[in-house]
Design an enzyme around this catalytic site. Structure first.
Site: not given
Ligand code: DMJ
Length: 913
Positions: A146, A293, A387, A405, A491
């Protein structure tokens, strides 16, 4: 890229990377399709698009403005209590708190969004604040993943756009790479996490003390998720290339190389979690959602950014496996890495909604359209993507933390197809956010999409991603002050310039552990745009793919039932269901023995049987379980915008069967409601507030009913308790007949209760609605209240709920981890004089029989879960007194047997490795 997509073909990057831009961003090359669209959904006028773009700007102001005013410098805004979330000052939420490093997370995550939304002045202010206020040396344990995607990515995205603005000559003239220096400092702080023989990083690190030292309080973990270890290359490579310090890119590459080496060689899939020391797969299920993912995302994007063939080759190998096993159109279902024909679960998580966007980048539009359409149908049913949801589209986990997303995929699909349908999808997202998530002090996550109740949380990714994608969806080229197509989205939607591919690229030439053959390019057409592959000359192409899926949610039959019906039709014996199993039945025992032995159908039955056993087992413990209820504040200035999660009562008016109850609230005297009220005139015709404790819930209900109350809300006396962290609580009766209680009774934890108490202090007259599901807001009130400009939004922030006065106990509560898709929170045991029943959050949503949102709207298929006959059978089966103790083998012993089988199965898998 130019409007016709030319720049993608002309950008000054090496041939391979340039080609990759063309292929990977083929979508962008097709942007011109917007103007030539002739059929399908009605085109959206420029005015309408502008109106929606402005709406996104206003929403951003509301979210960002409230964060800055009421939460900054805290990491995140708590939009219900209108204050900052400071780690250690709120009850722990488990893993989800590992994103919070006391580094003003939301501000950093918002930096490049400000520039995309054309708020250059605010960006300049925000950068100054980051440089002045943010400390990266806090004694706090944070998630490496994160911190990388949100903070390192945020600083690098900010730096990328700061230098772009500086070069333009108007803004940021004072800027001297300060954000980059911070990013470098943070990069060095993360490096100790990579001190493993495998090169996979530890999942957490202490920003001040690093890892493993006693003061660090971290470093004993053995496992990490694949995405956690495989989502570093964009930020780390950018950091290396911006600064010339090659170590970051080297470390990220090494981790990726290790994951690649560890892929399951026959299926080419990776598991969800891996041991960082041994490289063994800890969880061998594999999908494209939670836990994996962005590993896939970064392989493809690393190729785009760095122009290194090995990344594309790896991505293509995995993609082929995904499409072979996981993609079961329109579903994406987790499978076992060793037995990829076996589904690992019967539900999907919301994180996989990014995948259609990635497929667009890859240029595989058809499955992207299909999955996106399926997801949209789920959203239309529940307003948001829960979720997790089952393969027959029922809610599995009911939260929705405002994840971006789906908006991301919508944006990429619009860019690829130019189909105005996707603009309409975006419009729906905006409407739903304003209607259901907007609260006076920001936007609140949904605690339960079924009740419409809120959670006191607004994650930083909501600002980093959601507003970017929504704004870009409606923006024309001239609405953005720079060329977005010169950048790649990380991401977390941070922007990194594509010119990095030609800068400081020395590392890419060394340190690769595998040998790669030259790519076989024969499958790719090198024209730009590649319309032949994407659109077979048919303007209705996307629509024709979507059309068969229009009713996929409404028409779906719960899985398994189809199998039963099919077997009846074919004359074969239906598979044995767990609820029918009897250990005394020799035929059943025979079937049980066969499961998992011969064919894949047997194995599938075995797996499902096992799962049903576990569900039945947990069902036994939660008889009389009721779903959560909602307390919605409907008076000024809330107008229905704040919805609190409430626990139900096993007595009194059943709100799911009757109309909701609406009324003003009044505190009862005595506040505990344990004796005849001394203020009946105050509660008469109102909803009485009573404090928990000192007598039975039913007694409180009778006392307020006798005083003329039309409903009651019991507020928890455990200070600091909250539905954010505690499992759903339901009030049981007093063991006697409670038919005399006619009014509805709901339970609020202390934090939610204090929102109402604060509202009374501030506004005196507070009206609430007690119901099973939040009701739409009053449109007239809504119009009066909805700010239409930046100024309005500022004014409105003055009307927020005042901060809760209570000091939250700093004692670290047992983590509920309900927000982590991998977690199974424990039920709290709440023992006091009140007769209580507690339910864990996962149980709140995972029990198929509790779910009232089954399909079967048109009578085409039967939902056995909802059939009265089936229900009574289930009830009988799940009653320990009726059957489990007598005529069947105890469930514990069956589960123990199964556990042995699973262990044997796992050993077998290990041997195969
Ligand atoms: C985000 O922090 C990023 O996209 C991460 O890769 C996974 N998803 C969260 C938001 O849902």
């Amino acid at each position: 890229m130019s409007e016709a997509g030319g720049r993608g073909c002309e950008s000054p990057v090496p041939q391979r990377a340039r080609w990759s831009l063309v292929a990977a961003t083929a979508a962008f090359c097709l942007v011109s399709a917007t103007s030539v669209w002739t059929a399908g959904a009605e085109p959206m006028s420029r005015e309408e698009k502008q109106k929606l773009g402005n709406q996104v700007l206003e929403m951003f102001d509301h979210a960002y403005g409230n964060y800055m005013e009421h939460a900054y410098p805290a990491d995140e805004l708590m939009p219900l209590t209108c204050r900052g979330r400071v780690r250690g000052q709120e009850p722990s939420r488990g893993d989800v708190d590992d994103a919070l490093g006391k580094f003003s997370l939301t501000l950093i995550d918002s930096l490049d969004t400000l520039v995309v939304l054309n708020k250059t002045k605010e960006f300049e202010d925000a950068v100054r604040k980051v440089l002045r206020d943010v400390n990266l040396d806090n004694d706090v344990v944070v998630s490496v993943f994160e911190t990388n995607i949100r903070v390192l990515g945020g600083l690098l995205g900010g730096h990328s756009l700061a230098i772009m603005l500086k070069e333009k000559g108007e803004y940021m003239q004072w800027y001297n790479d300060e954000l980059l220096q911070m990013a470098k400092q943070l990069g060095y702080k993360l490096l100790p996490a990579f001190n493993t023989t495998s090169g996979l990083p530890y999942p957490r690190i202490n920003l001040k003390f690093g890892i493993r030292k006693p003061e660090a309080r971290t470093g004993t973990e053995t496992d990490t998720c694949t995405a956690c270890a495989g989502t570093l290359i964009l930020e780390f490579a950018a950091l290396s290339r911006f600064t010339g310090a090659t170590i970051f890119e080297e470390y990220a590459r090494k981790a990726l190389d290790f994951l690649w080496e560890k892929r399951q060689r026959s299926s080419n899939l990776v598991g969800v979690t891996i041991n960082i020391h041994t490289g063994d797969w800890v969880r061998k299920d594999s999908g494209v959602g939670a836990g994996i993912d962005s590993y896939y995302e970064y392989l493809l994007k690393a190729y785009v950014l760095l122009g290194d063939d090995s990344f594309l080759e790896r991505f293509n190998t995995h993609y082929d496996a995904i499409m072979r096993y996981i993609s079961q159109p329109p579903l994406l279902l987790d499978v076992h890495i060793h037995k990829p024909m076996l589904n690992a679960r019967t539900w999907m998580d919301a994180l996989l909604a990014f995948f259609p966007g990635l497929q667009v980048l890859k240029g595989d539009i058809r499955p992207a359209i299909e999955t996106h359409e399926m997801l949209y149908q789920v959203i239309k049913k529940h307003n948001f993507l829960p979720e997790a949801f089952t393969t027959d589209f029922r809610v599995h986990w009911a939260q929705h933390p405002l994840r971006p997303e789906f908006a991301e995929s919508t944006y990429f699909l619009y860019k690829a197809t130019g189909d105005p349908y996707y603009l309409e999808v975006g419009k729906t997202l905006i409407e739903n956010l304003n209607k259901y998530a907007r609260v006076p002090c920001g936007f609140a996550a949904m605690k339960d999409v079924r009740t419409g109740s809120h959670e006191d949380r607004m994650d930083s990714f909501f600002l980093a991603e959601m507003f970017k994608y929504l704004y870009l969806l409606f923006a024309d080229k001239e609405d953005i002050i720079f060329d977005i197509e010169d950048y790649i989205f990380t991401t977390e939607a941070h922007l990194l310039p594509l010119w990095l591919s030609t800068t400081n690229q020395s590392i890419s030439k060394k340190n690769t552990t595998s040998e790669y053959t030259e790519l076989d390019d024969s499958n790719f057409d090198w024209t730009c745009p590649n319309t032949q592959i994407l659109f077979p000359n048919d303007p209705l192409y996307a629509q024709s793919i979507r059309e068969p899926l229009k009713n996929v949610v409404d028409k779906s039959c719960p899985r398994g039932i189809i199998r039963v019906e099919e077997s009846f039709r074919s004359g074969a014996k239906p598979p044995l269901r767990a609820r029918d199993f009897m250990a005394t039945n020799p035929e059943h025992l025979e079937i049980l023995k066969k499961m998992g032995a011969a064919s894949s159908i047997d194995a599938e039955d075995g797996l499902r049987f096992m799962q049903e056993m576990i569900e039945l087992s947990s069902q036994q413990q939660k008889e009389q379980q009721l779903p959560p209820r909602a307390v919605q504040i409907v008076s000024h200035p809330f107008f229905g915008r704040v919805v609190l999660t409430a626990g139900p009562a096993q007595f009194g008016l059943d709100l799911s069967k009757h109309k909701e109850t609406r009324g003003f609230v009044a505190s009862s005297k005595p506040y505990n409601g344990c004796s005849e009220l001394t203020n009946p005139e105050a509660v008469m015709g109102k909803i009485a507030l009573i404090q928990r404790g000192q007598c039975m819930f039913a007694e409180k209900a009778r006392n307020i009913q006798n005083a003329g109350a039309i409903g009651g809300i019991v507020i928890d006396d455990n200070e600091g308790s909250s539905s954010d962290t505690a499992p759903l609580f339901q009030m049981a009766g007093d063991g006697k007949d409670t038919d005399d209680i006619k009014i509805p009774m709901l339970f609020l934890f202390s934090k939610e209760g204090s929102i109402i108490l604060d509202a009374i202090r501030e506004y005196e007259e507070v009206e609430v609605l007690l119901s099973d599901k939040a009701k739409d807001r009053d449109p007239e009130m809504e119009n009066e209240e909805q700010p239409s400009s930046e100024n309005d939004s500022q004014n409105q922030s003055g009307e927020q709920i005042s901060s809760s006065s209570q000091e939250v106990d700093l004692v670290d509560q047992e983590s509920s981890e309900e927000n982590s898709v991998n977690s199974h929170p424990e039920s709290l045991s709440l023992a006091d004089m009140d007769n209580a029943a507690s339910i864990s959050p996962s149980e709140q949503t995972s029990n198929p029989t509790e779910n009232h949102e089954t399909t079967n709207l048109n009578g085409e298929c039967t939902d056995l879960d909802n059939q009265p006959q089936e229900q009574s059978e289930t009830e009988e089966d799940s009653n320990p007194n009726v059957s489990w103790g007598k005529k069947v083998q105890p469930i514990d012993s069956i589960l123990a047997d199964w556990n042995e089988d699973i262990e044997a199965f796992e050993m077998m898998e290990k041997d195969e490795l």
